[in-house]
Design a protein around this motif. Structure first.
Motif: not given
Length: 89
Positions: A72-74, A80-81
């Motif tokens: 699960s990328p964090k 970030r928008l």
């Protein structure tokens, strides 16, 4: 450091053993789950890390067990928008 996997630790340890003027390798124990997913033969004993005798860098990957822990990328929410582009802060 525990933010790096045992794969990175195994590679770093073998590199460290090769470098003639190597000094200190940072090391922290990983969780049991991480050690189960990445079985390795390097060991820490008597205040030192020792390379194992397995081919390569001595770390394997249990793909079936790894599938139980999906990635699960964090990222920082303010970095970030919504479209994924970087925020200029």
């Amino acid at each position: 450091a525990t933010d790096l996997s045992p794969v990175c630790m195994g590679a770093a340890l073998h590199f460290d053993a090769w470098v003639p003027n190597f000094g200190i390798q940072e090391y922290m124990l990983h969780s049991q789950e991480t050690d189960d997913v990445f079985p390795h033969d390097y060991v820490f004993r008597d205040g030192r890390l020792f390379c194992g005798e397995s081919p390569g860098h001595g770390v394997a990957l249990d793909e079936k067990l790894a599938a139980k822990f999906p990635y699960s990328p964090k990222q920082l929410p303010i970095a970030r928008l919504a479209d994924g582009s970087m925020w200029d802060w």
